[in-house]
Design a protein around this motif. Structure first.
Motif, short mmCIF file in Angstrom:
data_model
loop_
_atom_site.label_atom_id
_atom_site.label_comp_id
_atom_site.label_asym_id
_atom_site.label_seq_id
_atom_site.Cartn_x
_atom_site.Cartn_y
_atom_site.Cartn_z
N PRO A 171 41.72 36.87 43.74
CA PRO A 171 42.59 37.30 44.58
C PRO A 171 42.24 36.67 46.14
CG PRO A 171 41.59 39.40 44.21
CD PRO A 171 41.07 38.29 43.19
N PHE A 172 41.05 36.66 46.48
CA PHE A 172 40.39 36.21 47.71
C PHE A 172 39.62 34.86 48.00
CE2 PHE A 172 39.62 40.92 47.21
CZ PHE A 172 41.08 41.30 47.75
N SER A 173 39.79 33.87 46.78
CA SER A 173 38.74 32.79 46.61
C SER A 173 39.36 31.83 47.79
CB SER A 173 38.79 32.33 45.22
OG SER A 173 40.16 31.96 44.72
N ALA A 174 40.34 31.91 48.02
CA ALA A 174 40.90 30.82 48.92
C ALA A 174 40.67 31.16 50.28
CB ALA A 174 42.52 30.62 48.92
N LEU A 175 40.11 32.37 50.84
CA LEU A 175 39.93 32.88 52.09
C LEU A 175 38.54 32.53 52.56
CD1 LEU A 175 42.08 36.08 51.77
CD2 LEU A 175 43.04 34.11 52.33
N ASP A 176 38.28 32.75 53.92
CA ASP A 176 36.95 32.49 54.38
C ASP A 176 36.01 34.02 54.25
OD1 ASP A 176 37.14 34.48 56.75
OD2 ASP A 176 38.56 32.95 57.38
N ALA A 177 34.90 33.69 54.44
CA ALA A 177 33.84 34.87 53.96
C ALA A 177 34.03 36.40 54.46
CB ALA A 177 32.59 34.53 54.23
N ALA A 178 34.47 36.38 56.02
CA ALA A 178 34.67 37.33 56.71
C ALA A 178 35.87 38.02 56.32
CB ALA A 178 34.78 37.13 58.36
N LEU A 179 36.82 37.34 56.14
CA LEU A 179 38.28 37.69 55.63
C LEU A 179 38.04 38.60 54.32
CD1 LEU A 179 41.38 38.49 56.43
CD2 LEU A 179 41.82 35.93 55.84
N ARG A 180 37.37 37.92 53.51
CA ARG A 180 37.41 38.28 52.09
C ARG A 180 36.36 39.52 51.82
NH1 ARG A 180 35.43 33.28 50.54
NH2 ARG A 180 33.11 33.87 50.54
N GLU A 181 35.65 39.81 52.97
CA GLU A 181 34.80 41.09 53.06
C GLU A 181 35.63 42.25 53.49
OE1 GLU A 181 30.73 43.06 55.02
OE2 GLU A 181 31.28 40.93 54.84
N GLN A 182 36.69 41.84 54.51
CA GLN A 182 37.46 42.80 55.10
C GLN A 182 38.59 43.31 53.99
OE1 GLN A 182 39.69 41.21 58.66
NE2 GLN A 182 41.24 43.06 58.35
N LEU A 183 39.20 42.44 53.51
CA LEU A 183 40.25 42.54 52.27
C LEU A 183 39.69 43.08 51.30
CD1 LEU A 183 42.46 39.36 52.47
CD2 LEU A 183 42.98 41.69 53.62
N ARG A 184 38.37 43.08 50.82
CA ARG A 184 37.70 43.48 49.55
C ARG A 184 38.00 45.20 49.97
NH1 ARG A 184 32.37 40.31 49.80
NH2 ARG A 184 33.14 38.40 48.74
N THR A 185 37.36 45.78 51.09
CA THR A 185 37.58 47.21 51.14
C THR A 185 39.02 47.63 51.43
OG1 THR A 185 35.36 46.71 52.49
CG2 THR A 185 36.74 48.88 52.71
N GLU A 186 39.74 46.88 51.95
CA GLU A 186 41.31 47.16 52.13
C GLU A 186 41.77 47.65 50.79
OE1 GLU A 186 45.17 45.65 54.22
OE2 GLU A 186 43.54 45.19 55.27
N PHE A 187 41.67 46.48 50.11
CA PHE A 187 42.22 46.50 48.74
C PHE A 187 41.99 47.85 48.01
CE2 PHE A 187 44.87 42.41 47.44
CZ PHE A 187 45.14 42.29 48.81
N ARG A 188 40.40 47.78 47.73
CA ARG A 188 39.71 48.89 47.05
C ARG A 188 40.47 50.29 47.51
NH1 ARG A 188 34.16 49.58 49.11
NH2 ARG A 188 35.47 51.02 50.64
N ASP A 189 40.53 50.57 48.79
CA ASP A 189 40.85 51.72 49.26
C ASP A 189 42.49 51.97 49.05
OD1 ASP A 189 38.40 52.18 50.03
OD2 ASP A 189 39.06 51.73 52.14
#
Length: 214
Positions: free
Chosen positions: A158-176
Motif C-alpha cells: 500500500p505504501f510503495s509509491a510514497l516517499d520514505a518519510a510519508l511511508r513511516e508516518q502512514l505505517r503507524t497511522e494505518f496500524r493504529d
C-alpha cells in the motif's frame, strides 16, 4: 478468524503456492513477505476471491467461502495505486462502498464526511482526488475501505509509491486504525521494516511455502 487451508496454485508449471496454511485472528495483522513473483499477490487475490485456488480452501469464522464471489465476502482491498475514482470527489469516493451496499446517497455522504473528519480530511470533502497529495489520497483509500466495516482488510504494497518519510508516518497511522477497528488484516510487502511496524506476525513466502519470520 480468517483461515487458509492447504492452498495450492501453479503458474508456468511451477508452484506459486504449495499447500499453504495460515490463520489470522480478529484484530490481528499478518505480513507476507517475499521477492517479486513469489506469489504474495496471488495469495491475496485468492483470499479476496479474485482468483481461485487449484486446491485448498478459504474459511472465515468457520465458514468455507472459497467459492463466494468477492462482493459477498465482506473484505476490503487496498493497492499501491490507491484505486480512487477520478470522476468522483473525495466525499463520494469514500461514500461509494456504502451506496453499493444499498445505503441512501444522502446518508452515505453524511457518513463519509464523518469518516473524513476522523482522518483529518474534512476540509477536502468536495475536492477532486487528483488535487490531493499521495499521503492524503492513501488516507482517502483507507477511509473508503473502513467505512463499510469490512470483515477483513487486504493490503497489497500500500505504501510503495510514497516517499520514505510519508511511508513511516502512514505505517503507524494505518496500524493504529486497523487495531482500533478490530479487523483481520493481511499485509503483502517486500519491505521487512514496514512489515514489522504494522504486523504482529510475519511470514516469508519462498518456493510456494510459508516460513514463520516472527
Amino acid at each position: 478468524m480468517l483461515e487458509l487451508r492447504h492452498l495450492s496454485k501453479q503458474w508456468d508449471h511451477r508452484p506459486l503456492l504449495a499447500n499453504v496454511n495460515l490463520s489470522v485472528a480478529s484484530g490481528e495483522t499478518v505480513a507476507l513477505l517475499g521477492a517479486s513473483g513469489s506469489g504474495k499477490s496471488t495469495l491475496l487475490k485468492i483470499v479476496a476471491g479474485l482468483e481461485a485456488p487449484e486446491a485448498g480452501s478459504v474459511w472465515f469464522d468457520g465458514v468455507d467461502i472459497t467459492t463466494l464471489p468477492p462482493e459477498q465476502r465482506g473484505f476490503a482491498l487496498m493497492f499501491q495505486d490507491f484505486a480512487l475514482f477520478p470522476h468522483l470527489n473525495v466525499q463520494d469516493n469514500v461514500a461509494f462502498g456504502l451506496v453499493e451496499q444499498g445505503a441512501g446517497r444522502t446518508q452515505a455522504r453524511i457518513n463519509a464526511r464523518e469518516m473524513l473528519q476522523r482522518f483529518g480530511l474534512g476540509d477536502h470533502a468536495r475536492a477532486r482526488v487528483w488535487t490531493l497529495s499521495g499521503g492524503e489520497q492513501q488516507r482517502v483509500a483507507l477511509a473508503r475501505a473502513l467505512i463499510t466495516r469490512p470483515r477483513a482488510l487486504l493490503l497489497d504494497e500500500p505504501f510503495s509509491a510514497l516517499d520514505a518519510a510519508l511511508r513511516e508516518q502512514l505505517r503507524t497511522e494505518f496500524r493504529d486504525r486497523i487495531r482500533a477497528a478490530g479487523m483481520t488484516a493481511i499485509l503483502v510487502t517486500h519491505d521487512e521494516q514496514e512489515a514489522r511496524a504494522m504486523a504482529q506476525h510475519g511470514w516469508g513466502l519462498v518456493n510456494g511455502q510459508l516460513r514463520r519470520l516472527w
